[in-house]
Design a protein around this motif. Structure first.
Motif, PDB file in Angstrom:
ATOM      1  N   PRO A   1      23.469  35.593  59.651  1.00  0.00           N
ATOM      2  CA  PRO A   1      22.612  35.293  60.818  1.00  0.00           C
ATOM      3  C   PRO A   1      21.138  35.157  60.458  1.00  0.00           C
ATOM      4  O   PRO A   1      20.432  34.325  61.046  1.00  0.00           O
ATOM      5  CB  PRO A   1      22.849  36.493  61.746  1.00  0.00           C
ATOM      6  CG  PRO A   1      24.170  37.056  61.330  1.00  0.00           C
ATOM      7  CD  PRO A   1      24.248  36.833  59.859  1.00  0.00           C
ATOM      8  N   LEU A   2      20.658  35.952  59.506  1.00  0.00           N
ATOM      9  CA  LEU A   2      19.259  35.844  59.102  1.00  0.00           C
ATOM     10  C   LEU A   2      19.000  34.524  58.381  1.00  0.00           C
ATOM     11  O   LEU A   2      17.962  33.886  58.586  1.00  0.00           O
ATOM     12  CB  LEU A   2      18.889  37.019  58.193  1.00  0.00           C
ATOM     13  CG  LEU A   2      18.890  38.402  58.860  1.00  0.00           C
ATOM     14  CD1 LEU A   2      18.675  39.492  57.816  1.00  0.00           C
ATOM     15  CD2 LEU A   2      17.824  38.480  59.942  1.00  0.00           C
TER      16      LEU A   2
ATOM     17  N   THR B   1      20.625  31.804  58.906  1.00  0.00           N
ATOM     18  CA  THR B   1      20.672  30.771  59.943  1.00  0.00           C
ATOM     19  C   THR B   1      19.332  30.669  60.658  1.00  0.00           C
ATOM     20  O   THR B   1      18.824  29.565  60.922  1.00  0.00           O
ATOM     21  CB  THR B   1      21.789  31.089  60.947  1.00  0.00           C
ATOM     22  OG1 THR B   1      23.045  31.144  60.261  1.00  0.00           O
ATOM     23  CG2 THR B   1      21.851  30.034  62.039  1.00  0.00           C
ATOM     24  N   THR B   2      18.731  31.833  60.955  1.00  0.00           N
ATOM     25  CA  THR B   2      17.407  31.833  61.597  1.00  0.00           C
ATOM     26  C   THR B   2      16.369  31.198  60.683  1.00  0.00           C
ATOM     27  O   THR B   2      15.532  30.395  61.134  1.00  0.00           O
ATOM     28  CB  THR B   2      16.990  33.272  61.941  1.00  0.00           C
ATOM     29  OG1 THR B   2      17.929  33.826  62.863  1.00  0.00           O
ATOM     30  CG2 THR B   2      15.594  33.307  62.557  1.00  0.00           C
ATOM     31  N   LEU B   3      16.419  31.528  59.403  1.00  0.00           N
ATOM     32  CA  LEU B   3      15.492  30.932  58.447  1.00  0.00           C
ATOM     33  C   LEU B   3      15.684  29.418  58.355  1.00  0.00           C
ATOM     34  O   LEU B   3      14.709  28.666  58.284  1.00  0.00           O
ATOM     35  CB  LEU B   3      15.687  31.564  57.072  1.00  0.00           C
ATOM     36  CG  LEU B   3      14.985  32.889  56.813  1.00  0.00           C
ATOM     37  CD1 LEU B   3      15.410  33.445  55.458  1.00  0.00           C
ATOM     38  CD2 LEU B   3      13.468  32.723  56.850  1.00  0.00           C
ATOM     39  N   ARG B   4      16.945  28.983  58.358  1.00  0.00           N
ATOM     40  CA  ARG B   4      17.208  27.540  58.301  1.00  0.00           C
ATOM     41  C   ARG B   4      16.604  26.827  59.505  1.00  0.00           C
ATOM     42  O   ARG B   4      15.985  25.764  59.363  1.00  0.00           O
ATOM     43  CB  ARG B   4      18.718  27.299  58.254  1.00  0.00           C
ATOM     44  CG  ARG B   4      19.104  25.818  58.174  1.00  0.00           C
ATOM     45  CD  ARG B   4      20.593  25.636  58.350  1.00  0.00           C
ATOM     46  NE  ARG B   4      21.023  26.100  59.664  1.00  0.00           N
ATOM     47  CZ  ARG B   4      22.302  26.312  59.989  1.00  0.00           C
ATOM     48  NH1 ARG B   4      23.260  26.128  59.113  1.00  0.00           N
ATOM     49  NH2 ARG B   4      22.607  26.723  61.211  1.00  0.00           N
ATOM     50  N   ASP B   5      16.761  27.435  60.686  1.00  0.00           N
ATOM     51  CA  ASP B   5      16.212  26.820  61.893  1.00  0.00           C
ATOM     52  C   ASP B   5      14.685  26.732  61.798  1.00  0.00           C
ATOM     53  O   ASP B   5      14.084  25.715  62.186  1.00  0.00           O
ATOM     54  CB  ASP B   5      16.622  27.624  63.123  1.00  0.00           C
ATOM     55  CG  ASP B   5      18.120  27.562  63.388  1.00  0.00           C
ATOM     56  OD1 ASP B   5      18.772  26.660  62.824  1.00  0.00           O
ATOM     57  OD2 ASP B   5      18.631  28.421  64.131  1.00  0.00           O
ATOM     58  N   ARG B   6      14.057  27.785  61.303  1.00  0.00           N
ATOM     59  CA  ARG B   6      12.593  27.763  61.196  1.00  0.00           C
ATOM     60  C   ARG B   6      12.143  26.787  60.102  1.00  0.00           C
ATOM     61  O   ARG B   6      11.089  26.148  60.238  1.00  0.00           O
ATOM     62  CB  ARG B   6      12.078  29.176  60.911  1.00  0.00           C
ATOM     63  CG  ARG B   6      12.277  30.095  62.101  1.00  0.00           C
ATOM     64  CD  ARG B   6      11.769  31.503  61.876  1.00  0.00           C
ATOM     65  NE  ARG B   6      12.076  32.331  63.046  1.00  0.00           N
ATOM     66  CZ  ARG B   6      11.833  33.625  63.135  1.00  0.00           C
ATOM     67  NH1 ARG B   6      11.242  34.257  62.111  1.00  0.00           N
ATOM     68  NH2 ARG B   6      12.141  34.312  64.224  1.00  0.00           N
TER      69      ARG B   6
END
Length: 346
Positions: free
Chosen positions: A230-231, A233-238
């Motif tokens: 999940p972390l 994934t958040t980094l990828r989105d940012r």
């Protein structure tokens, strides 16, 4: 308080050898085991303990890679029916949930080096470092207390966690940062000639941990994928947002940068205290014997040093020392250092 004795350390890598050294230096009788006899020999020669068999250890510390922890812990519980058993793996939920025994308490010291193996061990490795204490549902309070006392005796700071909360925490503060360091460092492999010659301390800081043992990290990351994914994934989105914003949307870039800056203010400061407002004073220094000692002495007469970094110039015997102090003391330090002949600046 005194350390438990005798102690058996199973696994003589960096962490296992460092635990053994720390305990031996405080008077414990330490016995060593490792599937590779050469590791035991190196650790024993360094003063970490003996390869002689142990009959009734008070504490067993399992310091194997995560994939081998559960069978090693179960083996220790079976061989030594009166011993408290702990481990040092950086992933806890799967291990603690698999070992249902009152004498087992999970543990994880937040300490390490880029180098691995017993030759890199140090009895001072854990001083001032957090050590997660992760009991299972059936862990006896006496076993937890023994481990906490031991951690304190070797200089670390015990912090209790539930297993899954621990794994989420280390994914955030250790595992994902390690991956980011490796991804950044991977950009340097095959870089055009001369480009890396411009590297400064910032690049070294970002990529330092990428030198760690890759095989061990594959094991660690595989055992904590549910917290790491999940972390990432958040980094990828940012990152996707940043890619779309660079050059086209300065406000979006500004927002991401400010969010990162805000994140740095949550990192505990010296001694684990709340972050403090600090500033850096830079002092060029010749790379000659005695100069660094003289610099420390002159600075310590004026301020308390919060942190310190040294960046060495390429091709010249000169370094740049960054002295981190409380913000309100930075100008005072600059003036005092200049009065003593140093070229100090903020």
């Amino acid at each position: 308080m005194t350390v438990p004795s005798p102690v058996l350390v199973v696994g003589c890598g960096l962490i296992g050898t460092s635990v053994a050294l720390a305990l031996a230096e405080r008077g414990a009788q330490v016995h060593l085991e490792d599937r590779d006899p050469r590791n035991v020999g190196v650790a024993a020669e360094a003063g970490a303990g003996t390869s002689d068999p142990v009959e009734a250890p008070e504490l067993v510390v399992v310091a194997t890679p995560p994939a081998a922890v559960v069978p090693a812990v179960e083996d220790a519980l079976r061989r030594f029916p009166d011993a408290v058993v702990t481990d040092v793996a950086s992933v806890k939920a799967a291990i603690v949930e698999a070992v249902d025994d009152p004498r087992f308490v999970g543990g994880h010291p937040m300490a390490g080096k880029e180098r691995s193996g017993p030759a890199a061990g140090s009895g001072q490795l854990f001083e001032g470092r957090s050590w997660a204490i992760v009991p299972g549902e059936r862990s006896a309070s006496s076993a937890v207390d023994l481990l906490e006392r031991t951690v304190v005796e070797i200089g670390a700071v015990p912090r209790r966690f539930a297993p899954r909360a621990h794994d989420e925490a280390v994914a955030l503060v250790s595992h994902v940062p390690h991956l980011m360091a490796n991804l950044t460092a991977s950009l340097l492999d095959g870089a055009p000639d001369g480009h890396v010659d411009l590297a400064g301390q910032g690049l070294r800081d970002v990529t330092r941990i990428a030198r760690s043992d890759a095989d061990l990290w594959v094991d660690i990351l595989g055992h904590n994928s549910s917290a790491i994914t999940p972390l990432l994934t958040t980094l990828r989105d940012r990152l996707d947002t940043l890619i779309g914003a660079v050059g086209d949307d300065p406000s979006a870039v500004d927002g991401l940068l400010k969010q990162g800056r805000a994140g740095t203010t949550t990192i505990p400061g010296k001694h684990g205290d709340l972050p403090t407002d600090v500033a850096s004073v830079f002092v060029p220094i010749d790379d000659t014997p005695g100069e660094l000692s003289r610099l420390f002495g002159d600075a310590a007469e004026v301020v308390n040093i919060e942190d310190l970094r040294i960046d060495h110039e390429v091709g010249r015997p000169v370094g740049l020392v960054e002295i981190v102090v409380l913000s309100g003391r930075a100008d005072t330090l600059v003036e005092a250092m200049r009065a003593k002949g140093w070229s100090a600046y903020r």
